[in-house]
Design a protein around this motif. Structure first.
Motif, PDB file in Angstrom:
ATOM      1  N   LEU A 131     -16.430 -47.838   4.691  1.00 52.24           N
ATOM      2  CA  LEU A 131     -15.263 -47.619   5.534  1.00 52.24           C
ATOM      3  C   LEU A 131     -14.274 -46.760   4.764  1.00 52.24           C
ATOM      4  N   ILE A 132     -13.926 -45.611   5.301  1.00 49.56           N
ATOM      5  CA  ILE A 132     -12.953 -44.716   4.671  1.00 49.56           C
ATOM      6  C   ILE A 132     -11.645 -44.834   5.437  1.00 49.56           C
ATOM      7  N   THR A 133     -10.612 -45.303   4.759  1.00 51.93           N
ATOM      8  CA  THR A 133      -9.327 -45.492   5.413  1.00 51.93           C
ATOM      9  C   THR A 133      -8.351 -44.348   5.144  1.00 51.93           C
ATOM     10  N   ASP A 134      -8.594 -43.594   4.080  1.00 52.43           N
ATOM     11  CA  ASP A 134      -7.689 -42.513   3.724  1.00 52.43           C
ATOM     12  C   ASP A 134      -8.458 -41.493   2.897  1.00 52.43           C
ATOM     13  N   PHE A 135      -7.998 -40.244   2.909  1.00 53.29           N
ATOM     14  CA  PHE A 135      -8.733 -39.175   2.240  1.00 53.29           C
ATOM     15  C   PHE A 135      -7.748 -38.098   1.799  1.00 53.29           C
ATOM     16  N   HIS A 136      -7.864 -37.686   0.541  1.00 51.49           N
ATOM     17  CA  HIS A 136      -7.009 -36.623   0.006  1.00 51.49           C
ATOM     18  C   HIS A 136      -7.842 -35.773  -0.943  1.00 51.49           C
ATOM     19  N   LEU A 137      -7.749 -34.478  -0.778  1.00 50.04           N
ATOM     20  CA  LEU A 137      -8.526 -33.556  -1.611  1.00 50.04           C
ATOM     21  C   LEU A 137      -7.672 -32.339  -1.932  1.00 50.04           C
ATOM     22  N   SER A 138      -7.652 -31.956  -3.219  1.00 47.89           N
ATOM     23  CA  SER A 138      -6.910 -30.749  -3.592  1.00 47.89           C
ATOM     24  C   SER A 138      -7.554 -30.116  -4.812  1.00 47.89           C
ATOM     25  N   ASN A 139      -7.285 -28.841  -5.024  1.00 44.90           N
ATOM     26  CA  ASN A 139      -7.800 -28.138  -6.197  1.00 44.90           C
ATOM     27  C   ASN A 139      -6.707 -27.956  -7.244  1.00 44.90           C
ATOM     28  N   ILE A 140      -5.798 -28.919  -7.289  1.00 46.72           N
ATOM     29  CA  ILE A 140      -4.707 -28.912  -8.262  1.00 46.72           C
ATOM     30  C   ILE A 140      -4.949 -30.038  -9.248  1.00 46.72           C
ATOM     31  N   TYR A 141      -5.036 -29.721 -10.525  1.00 52.29           N
ATOM     32  CA  TYR A 141      -5.295 -30.764 -11.532  1.00 52.29           C
ATOM     33  C   TYR A 141      -4.075 -31.661 -11.678  1.00 52.29           C
ATOM     34  N   ASN A 142      -4.312 -32.966 -11.658  1.00 48.51           N
ATOM     35  CA  ASN A 142      -3.259 -33.946 -11.835  1.00 48.51           C
ATOM     36  C   ASN A 142      -3.894 -35.189 -12.439  1.00 48.51           C
ATOM     37  N   SER A 143      -3.601 -35.465 -13.708  1.00 48.44           N
ATOM     38  CA  SER A 143      -4.239 -36.581 -14.396  1.00 48.44           C
ATOM     39  C   SER A 143      -3.695 -37.933 -13.957  1.00 48.44           C
ATOM     40  N   SER A 144      -2.599 -37.946 -13.187  1.00 46.25           N
ATOM     41  CA  SER A 144      -2.056 -39.202 -12.675  1.00 46.25           C
ATOM     42  C   SER A 144      -2.735 -39.509 -11.340  1.00 46.25           C
ATOM     43  N   PRO A 145      -2.630 -40.772 -10.873  1.00 49.07           N
ATOM     44  CA  PRO A 145      -3.268 -41.114  -9.604  1.00 49.07           C
ATOM     45  C   PRO A 145      -2.445 -40.741  -8.385  1.00 49.07           C
ATOM     46  N   GLN A 146      -1.367 -39.953  -8.576  1.00 51.60           N
ATOM     47  CA  GLN A 146      -0.511 -39.580  -7.461  1.00 51.60           C
ATOM     48  C   GLN A 146      -1.094 -38.397  -6.684  1.00 51.60           C
ATOM     49  N   LYS A 147      -0.847 -38.400  -5.379  1.00 52.76           N
ATOM     50  CA  LYS A 147      -1.318 -37.300  -4.546  1.00 52.76           C
ATOM     51  C   LYS A 147      -0.465 -36.057  -4.773  1.00 52.76           C
ATOM     52  N   ASN A 148      -1.080 -34.908  -4.665  1.00 52.34           N
ATOM     53  CA  ASN A 148      -0.341 -33.652  -4.673  1.00 52.34           C
ATOM     54  C   ASN A 148       0.157 -33.386  -3.257  1.00 52.34           C
ATOM     55  N   THR A 149       1.453 -33.322  -3.096  1.00 53.06           N
ATOM     56  CA  THR A 149       2.019 -33.189  -1.752  1.00 53.06           C
ATOM     57  C   THR A 149       2.323 -31.754  -1.355  1.00 53.06           C
ATOM     58  N   SER A 150       2.311 -30.839  -2.335  1.00 55.64           N
ATOM     59  CA  SER A 150       2.624 -29.449  -1.989  1.00 55.64           C
ATOM     60  C   SER A 150       1.816 -28.508  -2.857  1.00 55.64           C
ATOM     61  N   ALA A 151       1.501 -27.356  -2.308  1.00 60.63           N
ATOM     62  CA  ALA A 151       0.767 -26.320  -3.045  1.00 60.63           C
ATOM     63  C   ALA A 151       1.754 -25.257  -3.494  1.00 60.63           C
ATOM     64  N   SER A 152       1.733 -24.946  -4.785  1.00 59.74           N
ATOM     65  CA  SER A 152       2.726 -24.030  -5.338  1.00 59.74           C
ATOM     66  C   SER A 152       2.268 -22.583  -5.388  1.00 59.74           C
ATOM     67  N   SER A 153       1.010 -22.326  -5.071  1.00 59.26           N
ATOM     68  CA  SER A 153       0.538 -20.941  -5.090  1.00 59.26           C
ATOM     69  C   SER A 153      -0.460 -20.728  -3.966  1.00 59.26           C
ATOM     70  N   THR A 154      -0.784 -19.472  -3.723  1.00 56.28           N
ATOM     71  CA  THR A 154      -1.717 -19.141  -2.643  1.00 56.28           C
ATOM     72  C   THR A 154      -3.143 -19.521  -2.991  1.00 56.28           C
ATOM     73  N   TYR A 155      -3.397 -19.899  -4.255  1.00 59.95           N
ATOM     74  CA  TYR A 155      -4.750 -20.273  -4.663  1.00 59.95           C
ATOM     75  C   TYR A 155      -5.007 -21.778  -4.521  1.00 59.95           C
ATOM     76  N   GLN A 156      -3.985 -22.495  -4.115  1.00 56.23           N
ATOM     77  CA  GLN A 156      -4.102 -23.945  -4.063  1.00 56.23           C
ATOM     78  C   GLN A 156      -4.305 -24.436  -2.627  1.00 56.23           C
ATOM     79  N   THR A 157      -5.111 -25.479  -2.520  1.00 52.61           N
ATOM     80  CA  THR A 157      -5.449 -26.056  -1.218  1.00 52.61           C
ATOM     81  C   THR A 157      -5.277 -27.558  -1.277  1.00 52.61           C
ATOM     82  N   ILE A 158      -4.725 -28.133  -0.236  1.00 52.05           N
ATOM     83  CA  ILE A 158      -4.567 -29.585  -0.129  1.00 52.05           C
ATOM     84  C   ILE A 158      -5.069 -30.033   1.246  1.00 52.05           C
TER      85      ILE A 158
END
Length: 372
Positions: A131-158
């Motif tokens: 059962l999948i209740t939530d899903f988040h995927l991004s190409n921004i490295y973040n070593s913390s377990p927090q979600k990336n809420t914004s993309a700072s460049s045109t190369y980033q996807t969330i």
């Protein structure tokens, strides 16, 4: 997500990313995240030859039957080796073992991506009991377990899911090249993806009001195998215990032994004699055994209810079924073999019935019903 208890010793694909050089080309790089025997696995490889770029496993065993949050971040260019592959389970950073990480063959994001939940493209297998209740995927490295809420460049996807919205249960909000958009799929086939907004743990079978917490259930595409037939005795339909037993001997978990296994057991219909045995996921030949009720040895001063079956201590081919509730006497009766009428044993009454010896038929190849 929530893993059903049946997945504890199985392999369950969670996420698959296939990277393509062109919109119509073959996969160049492949990323898989899956759970196997409760252990979280990550692997990125070159699709053409399977060369591994980054891989690793969790040390914590994921629980089943309860919500669990998994966060994985990968960046093979990090100078500190443990930061190359980071796993968080329920907000706590886990120790990654069997870690291998190299810049070569490690491209989760390529020119074009195909992202799949609950599917592994390499083995063409689907999740079951997930059962999948939530899903988040991004190409921004973040070593913390927090979600990336914004993309700072045109190369980033969330990508962010919105599975809690019952009106749009499969909506995914995206931000690519600094442009916000959304992907929405209308669920028209409930056998493939099942929406549920109940607040309970998912149960086997899935779907409907008792399936699980808000999210999507991926029931999987494992084949269903069945054996069907009709039980008759003297050309009459009868209710008999029916079992499917493996013809081959199977390995016993945590043992060097192999044994035959009972795959399913049911009682045939007393109306038309029909039965259905579910032998999934086993697809080999089975032996089908039908057994009559042997009953228990007669006991003195014992209460019996209608339907109970007894037999003499010195068995002579007949069993006796209770037709009127009561208590037996203190001496064993003189047994009879006429089957037309009931006779008294103490205050209870019984009817004689010939005992049918167990009948085994096989080997039978189950009918395989391909899943979607």
């Amino acid at each position: 997500m929530i893993l059903h208890e049946s997945t504890a010793t199985k392999s369950v694909p969670l996420l698959n990313i296939d990277g393509f050089a062109t919109t119509t080309g073959n996969s160049v790089y492949r990323t898989d995240i899956w759970v196997e025997n409760g252990v979280l696995h990550y692997r990125t490889e070159r699709s053409s030859d399977g060369r591994v770029g980054t891989k690793g496993e969790s040390t914590t065993i994921l629980p089943t039957g309860v919500p669990v949050e998994v966060v994985i971040t990968m960046n093979a260019s990090r100078s500190y080796t443990p930061d190359k592959l980071v796993m968080h389970i329920n907000g706590t950073r886990d120790t990654v073992v069997n870690l291998q990480s190299s810049k070569n063959y490690t491209f989760p994001w390529y020119s074009y991506q195909e992202v799949s939940l609950g599917y592994a493209s390499k083995t063409n297998t689907f999740a079951a009991g997930l059962l999948i209740t939530d899903f988040h995927l991004s190409n921004i490295y973040n070593s913390s377990p927090q979600k990336n809420t914004s993309a700072s460049s045109t190369y980033q996807t969330i990508w962010n899911s919105d599975f809690e919205n019952v009106a749009e249960p499969l909506k995914i909000a995206t931000r690519r090249n600094n442009i916000d958009s959304s992907l929405t799929w209308a669920n028209t086939d409930d056998t493939k993806v099942i929406w549920t907004d109940e607040n309970v743990i998912p149960t086997a079978g899935g779907g409907g009001g008792n399936a699980g917490a808000g999210g999507i259930i991926i029931p999987g595409n494992g084949n269903t195998t069945q054996v069907q037939g009709v039980i008759t005795e003297n050309d009459l339909f009868v209710a008999r215990r029916v079992m499917a037993i493996t013809e081959a001997q199977l390995a016993v978990t945590d043992s060097e032994l192999t044994k035959h296994a009972v795959l399913d057991s049911t009682v045939s219909s007393d109306v038309d004699g029909t039965y259905t045995l579910d032998t999934s996921p086993y697809e080999g030949a089975v032996m089908v055994m039908a057994t009559d009720e042997y009953g228990s040895v007669w006991q003195p001063d014992t209460a019996y209810v209608v339907g109970d079956v007894i037999r003499p201590a010195n068995f002579q081919g007949y069993v006796y079924q209770c037709t009127l509730a009561g208590t037996t006497g203190n001496t064993e009766p003189v047994w009879w073999y006429e089957t037309d009428t009931s006779q008294a044993i103490g205050t209870a009454q019984f009817k004689a019935k010939p005992f049918s010896r167990p009948l085994v038929h096989g080997p039978i190849i189950p009918t395989i019903i391909p899943a979607s």
